[in-house]
Write a protein that holds these residues in place. Sequence first.
Motif, PDB file in Angstrom:
ATOM      1  N   LEU A  51      -7.953   6.218 -14.981  1.00 49.62           N
ATOM      2  CA  LEU A  51      -6.710   5.383 -14.981  1.00 49.62           C
ATOM      3  C   LEU A  51      -6.435   5.124 -13.546  1.00 49.62           C
ATOM      4  CD1 LEU A  51      -4.586   6.809 -17.840  1.00 49.62           C
ATOM      5  CD2 LEU A  51      -5.668   4.817 -17.790  1.00 49.62           C
ATOM      6  N   ILE A  52      -6.593   6.264 -12.656  1.00 53.00           N
ATOM      7  CA  ILE A  52      -6.293   6.085 -11.210  1.00 53.00           C
ATOM      8  C   ILE A  52      -7.066   5.011 -10.805  1.00 53.00           C
ATOM      9  CG2 ILE A  52      -6.241   7.159  -8.878  1.00 53.00           C
ATOM     10  CD1 ILE A  52      -5.279   9.560 -10.405  1.00 53.00           C
ATOM     11  N   LEU A  53      -8.408   4.990 -11.021  1.00 46.42           N
ATOM     12  CA  LEU A  53      -9.370   4.115 -10.374  1.00 46.42           C
ATOM     13  C   LEU A  53      -9.066   2.526 -11.149  1.00 46.42           C
ATOM     14  CD1 LEU A  53     -12.092   3.194  -9.064  1.00 46.42           C
ATOM     15  CD2 LEU A  53     -13.373   3.970 -11.234  1.00 46.42           C
ATOM     16  N   ALA A  54      -8.797   2.535 -12.182  1.00 44.07           N
ATOM     17  CA  ALA A  54      -8.342   1.350 -13.029  1.00 44.07           C
ATOM     18  C   ALA A  54      -7.023   0.638 -12.075  1.00 44.07           C
ATOM     19  CB  ALA A  54      -7.867   1.467 -14.249  1.00 44.07           C
ATOM     20  N   GLY A  55      -6.121   1.376 -11.716  1.00 44.93           N
ATOM     21  CA  GLY A  55      -4.976   1.026 -10.905  1.00 44.93           C
ATOM     22  C   GLY A  55      -5.374   0.419  -9.769  1.00 44.93           C
ATOM     23  N   ALA A  56      -6.262   1.045  -9.258  1.00 44.11           N
ATOM     24  CA  ALA A  56      -7.049   0.412  -7.659  1.00 44.11           C
ATOM     25  C   ALA A  56      -7.617  -0.798  -8.101  1.00 44.11           C
ATOM     26  CB  ALA A  56      -7.789   1.260  -7.035  1.00 44.11           C
ATOM     27  N   ILE A  57      -8.296  -0.843  -8.832  1.00 43.25           N
ATOM     28  CA  ILE A  57      -9.171  -2.065  -9.590  1.00 43.25           C
ATOM     29  C   ILE A  57      -8.172  -3.374  -9.658  1.00 43.25           C
ATOM     30  CG2 ILE A  57     -10.830  -3.110 -11.045  1.00 43.25           C
ATOM     31  CD1 ILE A  57     -12.142  -0.437 -11.185  1.00 43.25           C
ATOM     32  N   LEU A  58      -7.163  -2.916 -10.541  1.00 42.98           N
ATOM     33  CA  LEU A  58      -6.332  -4.013 -11.108  1.00 42.98           C
ATOM     34  C   LEU A  58      -5.862  -5.080  -9.777  1.00 42.98           C
ATOM     35  CD1 LEU A  58      -3.697  -2.532 -13.452  1.00 42.98           C
ATOM     36  CD2 LEU A  58      -5.158  -4.499 -13.909  1.00 42.98           C
ATOM     37  N   GLN A  65      -5.132  -1.606   7.229  1.00 41.23           N
ATOM     38  CA  GLN A  65      -3.664  -2.248   7.182  1.00 41.23           C
ATOM     39  C   GLN A  65      -3.438  -3.369   7.711  1.00 41.23           C
ATOM     40  OE1 GLN A  65      -1.134   1.912   6.460  1.00 41.23           O
ATOM     41  NE2 GLN A  65      -0.311  -0.078   5.401  1.00 41.23           N
ATOM     42  N   LYS A  66      -4.214  -3.851   8.565  1.00 41.47           N
ATOM     43  CA  LYS A  66      -3.853  -4.944   9.258  1.00 41.47           C
ATOM     44  C   LYS A  66      -4.220  -6.083   8.210  1.00 41.47           C
ATOM     45  CE  LYS A  66      -5.280  -7.846  13.135  1.00 41.47           C
ATOM     46  NZ  LYS A  66      -5.911  -8.178  14.571  1.00 41.47           N
ATOM     47  N   TYR A  67      -5.208  -5.927   7.350  1.00 44.00           N
ATOM     48  CA  TYR A  67      -5.968  -6.671   6.347  1.00 44.00           C
ATOM     49  C   TYR A  67      -5.485  -6.412   5.005  1.00 44.00           C
ATOM     50  CZ  TYR A  67      -8.658  -7.401  10.694  1.00 44.00           C
ATOM     51  OH  TYR A  67      -9.043  -7.544  11.776  1.00 44.00           O
ATOM     52  N   THR A  68      -4.987  -5.555   4.587  1.00 42.55           N
ATOM     53  CA  THR A  68      -4.614  -5.239   3.239  1.00 42.55           C
ATOM     54  C   THR A  68      -3.194  -4.788   3.301  1.00 42.55           C
ATOM     55  OG1 THR A  68      -6.775  -4.227   2.831  1.00 42.55           O
ATOM     56  CG2 THR A  68      -5.341  -3.611   1.155  1.00 42.55           C
ATOM     57  N   PRO A  69      -2.396  -5.544   2.453  1.00 45.18           N
ATOM     58  CA  PRO A  69      -0.961  -5.180   2.097  1.00 45.18           C
ATOM     59  C   PRO A  69      -0.731  -3.746   1.801  1.00 45.18           C
ATOM     60  CG  PRO A  69      -1.642  -7.211   0.959  1.00 45.18           C
ATOM     61  CD  PRO A  69      -2.738  -6.602   1.381  1.00 45.18           C
ATOM     62  N   ALA A  70       0.502  -3.418   2.294  1.00 52.64           N
ATOM     63  CA  ALA A  70       0.876  -1.852   2.153  1.00 52.64           C
ATOM     64  C   ALA A  70       0.723  -1.487   0.632  1.00 52.64           C
ATOM     65  CB  ALA A  70       2.337  -1.582   2.781  1.00 52.64           C
ATOM     66  N   ALA A  71       1.405  -2.099  -0.170  1.00 52.01           N
ATOM     67  CA  ALA A  71       1.280  -1.521  -1.651  1.00 52.01           C
ATOM     68  C   ALA A  71       0.134  -1.384  -2.173  1.00 52.01           C
ATOM     69  CB  ALA A  71       2.131  -2.302  -2.323  1.00 52.01           C
ATOM     70  N   GLU A  72      -0.825  -2.504  -1.741  1.00 54.42           N
ATOM     71  CA  GLU A  72      -2.139  -2.511  -2.301  1.00 54.42           C
ATOM     72  C   GLU A  72      -3.029  -1.427  -1.556  1.00 54.42           C
ATOM     73  OE1 GLU A  72      -3.657  -6.508  -2.472  1.00 54.42           O
ATOM     74  OE2 GLU A  72      -1.737  -7.429  -3.053  1.00 54.42           O
ATOM     75  N   VAL A 126       1.074  -5.464  -8.992  1.00 57.12           N
ATOM     76  CA  VAL A 126       1.164  -4.071  -8.336  1.00 57.12           C
ATOM     77  C   VAL A 126       2.046  -2.904  -8.817  1.00 57.12           C
ATOM     78  CG1 VAL A 126       1.918  -3.187  -5.988  1.00 57.12           C
ATOM     79  CG2 VAL A 126       0.750  -5.326  -6.015  1.00 57.12           C
ATOM     80  N   LEU A 127       3.152  -3.429  -9.326  1.00 52.07           N
ATOM     81  CA  LEU A 127       3.762  -2.194 -10.220  1.00 52.07           C
ATOM     82  C   LEU A 127       3.048  -2.044 -11.333  1.00 52.07           C
ATOM     83  CD1 LEU A 127       7.381  -4.134  -9.873  1.00 52.07           C
ATOM     84  CD2 LEU A 127       6.384  -2.307  -8.346  1.00 52.07           C
ATOM     85  N   LEU A 128       2.562  -2.517 -11.926  1.00 51.88           N
ATOM     86  CA  LEU A 128       1.790  -2.205 -13.349  1.00 51.88           C
ATOM     87  C   LEU A 128       0.601  -1.195 -13.029  1.00 51.88           C
ATOM     88  CD1 LEU A 128       0.812  -2.297 -16.042  1.00 51.88           C
ATOM     89  CD2 LEU A 128      -0.344  -4.509 -15.571  1.00 51.88           C
ATOM     90  N   ALA A 129      -0.081  -1.566 -11.829  1.00 48.95           N
ATOM     91  CA  ALA A 129      -1.064  -0.755 -11.170  1.00 48.95           C
ATOM     92  C   ALA A 129      -0.736   0.658 -10.721  1.00 48.95           C
ATOM     93  CB  ALA A 129      -1.885  -1.425  -9.943  1.00 48.95           C
ATOM     94  N   GLY A 130       0.515   0.624 -10.136  1.00 46.71           N
ATOM     95  CA  GLY A 130       1.092   1.685  -9.765  1.00 46.71           C
ATOM     96  C   GLY A 130       1.454   2.878 -10.880  1.00 46.71           C
ATOM     97  N   VAL A 131       2.093   2.154 -12.119  1.00 42.10           N
ATOM     98  CA  VAL A 131       2.234   3.035 -13.127  1.00 42.10           C
ATOM     99  C   VAL A 131       1.182   3.536 -13.912  1.00 42.10           C
ATOM    100  CG1 VAL A 131       3.453   2.948 -15.731  1.00 42.10           C
ATOM    101  CG2 VAL A 131       4.490   1.667 -13.688  1.00 42.10           C
ATOM    102  N   VAL A 132       0.202   2.776 -13.962  1.00 42.72           N
ATOM    103  CA  VAL A 132      -1.229   3.101 -14.541  1.00 42.72           C
ATOM    104  C   VAL A 132      -1.691   4.313 -13.678  1.00 42.72           C
ATOM    105  CG1 VAL A 132      -3.572   2.672 -14.862  1.00 42.72           C
ATOM    106  CG2 VAL A 132      -1.795   0.926 -15.471  1.00 42.72           C
ATOM    107  N   SER A 133      -1.619   4.283 -12.519  1.00 47.03           N
ATOM    108  CA  SER A 133      -2.157   5.357 -11.553  1.00 47.03           C
ATOM    109  C   SER A 133      -1.466   6.713 -11.672  1.00 47.03           C
ATOM    110  CB  SER A 133      -2.177   4.820 -10.007  1.00 47.03           C
ATOM    111  OG  SER A 133      -3.100   3.858  -9.681  1.00 47.03           O
ATOM    112  N   ILE A 134      -0.101   6.410 -11.749  1.00 47.34           N
ATOM    113  CA  ILE A 134       0.719   7.590 -11.855  1.00 47.34           C
ATOM    114  C   ILE A 134       0.551   8.270 -13.078  1.00 47.34           C
ATOM    115  CG2 ILE A 134       2.846   8.592 -12.243  1.00 47.34           C
ATOM    116  CD1 ILE A 134       3.909   6.358 -10.078  1.00 47.34           C
ATOM    117  N   PHE A 135       0.142   7.579 -14.158  1.00 48.42           N
ATOM    118  CA  PHE A 135      -0.017   7.983 -15.504  1.00 48.42           C
ATOM    119  C   PHE A 135      -1.164   8.901 -15.450  1.00 48.42           C
ATOM    120  CE2 PHE A 135      -1.694   7.577 -19.907  1.00 48.42           C
ATOM    121  CZ  PHE A 135      -0.775   8.503 -20.412  1.00 48.42           C
TER     122      PHE A 135
END
Length: 302
Positions: free
Chosen positions: A276-283, A235-242, A125-134
């Motif tokens: 890259l933003i799409l890749a972060g979501a896919i990760l 959000q009842k079914y998907t964790p907040a960070a994801e 999740v942290l890796l995907a966040g960094v990828v999305s921000i980049f």
Amino acid sequence: MTRMRADLLLLLAAFIWGTAFIAQKYANDSMGPLSFVGARFLLSWIALAPLALYERGKAGCASLGKSDLGLAALIGFCLFAGAGLQQIGLVTTTATNGGFLTALYVILVPLIVWAITGARPRRIVLLAGVVSIFGAWLLAENGHLQKWTSGDALILIADIAWAAAISLVPIFLARCDRPYFLAFAQYGVVAFLGLVGGLGLESFSGEGLAAALPAILYAGLFSGGIAYTLQIVAQKYTPAAEAALIMSLESVFAALSGALLLSERLTPLALLGCGLILAGAILVEAEPALRSARMVVRRRRR
């Protein structure tokens, strides 16, 4: 509801928010930012009233305690702070800076969830966040942010409010399974605070209201009434960070809508940023799927 359907609802919400960004920007030319926030969420509040009443009348509907009402009010205040500060920031900041800075809430959500619940964020999740921000950085004028203004600071503060609201929604739903009430309550809080602040601090005219009416209708019915409600339900079914990572695709849809509706040009670097933003979501989507696949393989081997 399955996790996949919930993620698709979040994707739809991101699409609506991305297209609504243009309406938000133009609304500032006709009326004060707080007045606009109050007006759009007043419309959202009215639109959600029938669903909230239907949910309340269902058999077995969970009752609400004082702590539940307080938490709903807190989430509403966070939404007001995020929407209000972002709208005020858009008056002085550029769309380039605003789009990038708004995306920073993606990395804040897992940290706030960690602080509130003690649940450490997964490394993926942290890796995907960094990828999305980049990716958001590349999308922002090819990685060259413009001169910073006071509006940029307001949008950064708004990110904290967005992240807090996203992090608190699952806690409310775990206590009380009433997503439509939560949507209705938070829209009411935002509408009240926005209209009080707008009437007290900003000038108001009927001409300005009429000019901003299309933006109010779109942002109130679609961005508020539909998209924010879809977010809460999902959000009842998907964790907040994801969920935050999926919703970060809002910036991609904003860029694409700008290219289609405003004839803005997307450079190769900007397209790479979208990828890259799409890749972060896919990760974050691929990791649970791979884990499930491994479990299936192990069971078959047994």
